[in-house]
Enzyme design. Sequence first.
Site, PDB file in Angstrom:
ATOM      1  N   ARG A 144      13.154  -1.381  32.672  1.00 23.30           N
ATOM      2  CA  ARG A 144      12.937   0.045  32.937  1.00 23.30           C
ATOM      3  C   ARG A 144      13.379   0.456  34.337  1.00 23.30           C
ATOM      4  NH1 ARG A 144       7.125   0.565  29.859  1.00 23.30           N
ATOM      5  NH2 ARG A 144       8.003   1.135  27.831  1.00 23.30           N
TER       6      ARG A 144
ATOM      7  N   LYS B  85       3.313   0.488   7.367  1.00 29.66           N
ATOM      8  CA  LYS B  85       2.639   1.486   6.532  1.00 29.66           C
ATOM      9  C   LYS B  85       3.458   2.745   6.269  1.00 29.66           C
ATOM     10  CE  LYS B  85      -2.037   0.274   7.855  1.00 29.66           C
ATOM     11  NZ  LYS B  85      -3.203   0.694   8.636  1.00 29.66           N
TER      12      LYS B  85
ATOM     13  N   GLY C  76       8.598   2.079  18.136  1.00 23.61           N
ATOM     14  CA  GLY C  76       7.666   1.011  17.767  1.00 23.61           C
ATOM     15  C   GLY C  76       8.267  -0.376  17.845  1.00 23.61           C
TER      16      GLY C  76
ATOM     17  N   GLY D 224       6.810   5.705  21.362  1.00 20.91           N
ATOM     18  CA  GLY D 224       6.153   6.893  20.822  1.00 20.91           C
ATOM     19  C   GLY D 224       7.023   8.134  20.915  1.00 20.91           C
TER      20      GLY D 224
HETATM   21  P1  AMP Z   1       5.581  -0.585  12.539  1.00 19.69           P
HETATM   22  O1  AMP Z   1       4.915  -0.656  13.893  1.00 19.69           O
HETATM   23  O2  AMP Z   1       4.995   0.426  11.618  1.00 19.69           O
HETATM   24  O3  AMP Z   1       7.082  -0.495  12.659  1.00 19.69           O
HETATM   25  O4  AMP Z   1       5.230  -1.959  11.807  1.00 19.69           O
HETATM   26  C1  AMP Z   1       5.698  -3.167  12.266  1.00 19.69           C
HETATM   27  C2  AMP Z   1       4.903  -4.260  11.642  1.00 19.69           C
HETATM   28  O5  AMP Z   1       5.092  -4.279  10.257  1.00 19.69           O
HETATM   29  C3  AMP Z   1       5.326  -5.616  12.133  1.00 19.69           C
HETATM   30  O6  AMP Z   1       4.303  -6.154  12.913  1.00 19.69           O
HETATM   31  C4  AMP Z   1       5.560  -6.420  10.862  1.00 19.69           C
HETATM   32  O7  AMP Z   1       4.987  -7.696  10.916  1.00 19.69           O
HETATM   33  C5  AMP Z   1       4.849  -5.582   9.816  1.00 19.69           C
HETATM   34  N1  AMP Z   1       5.376  -5.839   8.468  1.00 19.69           N
HETATM   35  C6  AMP Z   1       6.642  -5.789   8.073  1.00 19.69           C
HETATM   36  N2  AMP Z   1       6.747  -6.164   6.780  1.00 19.69           N
HETATM   37  C7  AMP Z   1       5.510  -6.472   6.349  1.00 19.69           C
HETATM   38  C8  AMP Z   1       4.969  -6.947   5.109  1.00 19.69           C
HETATM   39  N3  AMP Z   1       5.744  -7.168   4.056  1.00 19.69           N
HETATM   40  N4  AMP Z   1       3.649  -7.167   5.044  1.00 19.69           N
HETATM   41  C9  AMP Z   1       2.867  -6.945   6.120  1.00 19.69           C
HETATM   42  N5  AMP Z   1       3.310  -6.497   7.297  1.00 19.69           N
HETATM   43  C10 AMP Z   1       4.618  -6.265   7.423  1.00 19.69           C
END
Ligand code: AMP
Length: 396
Positions: free
Chosen positions: A35, A198, A354, A377
């Site tokens: 940064r 999610k 993220g 974010g």
């Molecule tokens: P995000 O911050 O929403 O981009 O989510 C990232 C997280 O999603 C990471 O820590 C991954 O380990 C998790 N992730 C990706 N694929 C899966 C899966 N099939 N089951 C559970 N967690 C997952």
Amino acid sequence: MKTIDDFNFKDKKALIRVDFNVPLNDKFAVTDATRIEAAKPTIIKVLEDGGSAVLMSHLGRPKGQVNDSMSLKHIVNKASEIIGVKVKFAEDCVGLSAVEAVSALQPGEVLLLENLRFHAEEEKGDEAFAEELSKLGDIYVNDAFGTAHRAHASTTIVAQFFPDHKCFGYLLAKEIESIKKVMESGEKPVTAILGGAKVSSKITIIENILDKVDHLIIGGGMTYTFVKAQGGKIGDSICEDDKQDLALSILEKAKARGVHVHIPVDVVAADAFDNNAETKFCPVGEIPDGWQGLDAGPQTLENFKKVILQSKTILWNGPVGVFEMENFAKGTIAVGNYIDEATSNGAFSLVGGGDSVAAVKQFGFEDKVSYVSTGGGAMLESLEGKTLPGIAAILK
Ligand code: AMP
């Protein structure tokens, strides 16, 4: 859009909001200076014009209290080394020590102010505090994308005290241009790859980008809500049952808008959420109970590859598997490789928001994509279509 190139800083003091929120180890040494390096071009431009730079930043979350472990004094040496000028330090970001340090500042010099968040007024966006800050410079430069989604005193409110003397630094300007390239003026076909855990955390992004993309690749944990909603068997895979209707409505909307949606057809299933679990390939809708999908399968990756290689503009947000575990990182690495290849063939690729940045850095794709966003974010909110307050304040 006014950038730093629209001003000459000769004999002027630039009040620059930077993001020096860098990680420190237990000896208070900077462990990742990305940064600071990212802010360097803006600072150098001011100095080369014959001006001086007053840098303001936050570090950590001191919540309005002075906290020595989060003092920006810990990064003075690193900043001096990177910028190539001995950086001076003011023990507070407002008040007598700041005012005196600023008035003693000569052209070619750099002053770093103490952590803004030692004052609760910073995060509250307090106007009187912002006005105090505004007295420390002639031209306000915002170069901190990571906090541009916050209406804090130093990121947003302070701009109103510089009606004709405010602009974006190089880093923030580059972030804005990169987002524009994907969301407004991207060469077609435009493909968004959305992964992560999610649906609920990505839903606003999906809704916003459906009007802008030709292809939507869905991967990661989000997959299973879509598959279950369509009647598939997902075993113990991660799923948001209450989002199944939402998933179906996204698919309908995509169809109505002519967006091609690509969902995994096969997965690496595991009998536990563990790197050492038993694994097997499964069709995505036939995962037995006791098993969960943790990565994209080979046929899925073939499908993704075809789409990515024919794309001219690519947005990647979110891993397509549990990339933190070596045995479930292959899908995410493969997607990174396809984006690398597409980029070498002339596509514009933006990675941001993220965990995707962490994945890209971990697997060494940073220099192989066109741009890696510096704001988690802030990037997510931009992709959701929101106007970030820190950006709006400069444009106003
Ligand atoms: P995000 O911050 O929403 O981009 O989510 C990232 C997280 O999603 C990471 O820590 C991954 O380990 C998790 N992730 C990706 N694929 C899966 C899966 N099939 N089951 C559970 N967690 C997952």
